[in-house]
Design an enzyme around this catalytic site. Structure first.
Site, mmCIF file in Angstrom:
data_model
loop_
_atom_site.group_PDB
_atom_site.id
_atom_site.type_symbol
_atom_site.label_atom_id
_atom_site.label_comp_id
_atom_site.label_asym_id
_atom_site.label_seq_id
_atom_site.Cartn_x
_atom_site.Cartn_y
_atom_site.Cartn_z
ATOM 1 C CG ASP A 65 -1.868 1.174 1.244
ATOM 2 O OD1 ASP A 65 -2.998 1.000 0.752
ATOM 3 O OD2 ASP A 65 -1.484 2.276 1.699
ATOM 4 C CE1 TYR B 114 0.914 7.964 2.212
ATOM 5 C CE2 TYR B 114 1.368 5.664 1.761
ATOM 6 C CZ TYR B 114 0.547 6.646 2.282
ATOM 7 O OH TYR B 114 -0.632 6.281 2.875
ATOM 8 C CE LYS C 186 -3.548 4.790 0.457
ATOM 9 N NZ LYS C 186 -2.139 4.636 0.827
ATOM 10 C CG HIS D 108 -4.370 9.902 0.008
ATOM 11 N ND1 HIS D 108 -3.021 9.844 -0.305
ATOM 12 C CD2 HIS D 108 -4.451 9.496 1.296
ATOM 13 C CE1 HIS D 108 -2.342 9.410 0.749
ATOM 14 N NE2 HIS D 108 -3.180 9.190 1.735
#
Ligand code: NDP
Length: 276
Positions: free
Chosen positions: A45, A50, A75, A108
């Protein structure tokens, strides 16, 4: 060690236990995800936000694991929501991941103040139709956001990925989503280490009874409710322990004691008011 597969409302399956990479430094990501794949994790994930999709992609490529044995989620970041910006954002994520499709693409955060999640969802349906993502879902959606999506598009997301851990058990939101056929994914399943979950007597008692660690008890608590989760760890030892959770089962009494820890303790942002 066999991880259960959960069937989503679109017929695709997802490994119930995976590995999350939030806050893993980009330069460290390839090595850490390689460790996770060696241990046996097949569900990763990540998210555009990120900043570590490239490291994830390098680890996946180097592993030699056939694509159809991997499950990769990413996401769409909030700033990219919208009719024009969503497709290029997924294309950028795919390029970084080195993949021609992801298994699950998520909005998200709803960011209700932007008022773009419905338009974004319509693009998600096109991207799914073209095979750029197998399944589509949402994250951090509250009941009104889910309801609006269903009312205006007739579609039901495959998953809603929400903050969920013993002190923030989200019973109402889960029941609402699950009633529609939406599977729940837990983020921050270990409370992100932000409160003393592992020292709680209910958790410690169960850990002692089964000869396991407090983290393993919490992961079992999620699994036994049918929740999908992907705890994060940078430590090979802890990620191995987090995956070694199929040799014991919590009793009803132990589960009830952990259920009793719910106190509405949110450790992350509130989706109704988040503006990042
Ligand atoms: P987690 O609840 O998974 O907690 C991670 C923390 O727990 C880290 O500090 C880790 O430290 C520690 N930890 C992990 N395993 C153990 C263990 N066995 N014993 C003791 N400590 C342990 O938090 P996350 O926020 O990472 O949530 C999991 C995933 O959910 C993310 O990685 C991300 O993929 C997703 N997520 C999604 C969000 C969203 O908005 N959709 C928001 C936040 C997360 P260490 O690394 O040192 O082991």
């Amino acid at each position: 060690m066999t991880v259960p597969q959960i069937t989503l409302n679109d017929g695709h399956t997802i490994p119930q236990l995976g590995f999350g990479v939030f806050q893993i430094d980009p330069p460290e990501t390839e090595r850490i995800v390689t460790d996770a794949l060696e241990i046996g994790y097949r569900h990763i994930d990540t998210a555009a936000a990120y900043g570590n999709e490239e490291g994830v992609g390098r680890a996946l490529a180097a592993s030699g694991i056939p694509r159809d044995q991997l499950f990769v989620t990413t996401k769409l970041w909030n700033a990219e929501q919208g009719a024009e910006t969503t497709r290029p954002a997924l294309e950028r994520s795919l390029a970084k991941l080195g993949l021609d499709h992801v298994d699950l693409y998520l909005i998200h955060w709803p960011r209700p103040d932007l008022d773009r999640y419905v338009a974004t969802w319509r693009v998600f349906e096109q991207l799914q139709g073209e095979g750029l993502t197998r399944s589509i879902g949402v994250s951090n959606f509250h009941r009104p956001h889910l309801q609006r999506l269903v009312d205006e598009t007739g579609a039901v997301p495959a998953v809603n990925q929400i903050e969920l851990h013993p002190a923030f058990a989200q019973h109402e939101l889960r029941a609402f989503g699950e009633g529609l056929g939406i599977r729940t994914e837990a983020w921050g399943p270990l409370g992100q280490g932000k409160y003393d979950l592992f020292g709680d007597p209910a958790i410690v008692r169960a850990a002692q009874a089964h000869g396991v660690t407090p983290a393993q008890v919490v992961i079992r608590w999620h699994l036994q409710q049918g929740v999908i989760l992907f705890p994060k760890s940078v430590s090979r030892e802890r990620m191995a322990a987090n995956f070694d959770v199929f040799g014991f089962e919590l009793t009803d009494a132990e589960t009830a004691a952990i259920d009793g820890l719910d106190r509405g303790l949110r450790v992350g942002a509130d989706p109704d008011t988040a503006t990042f």
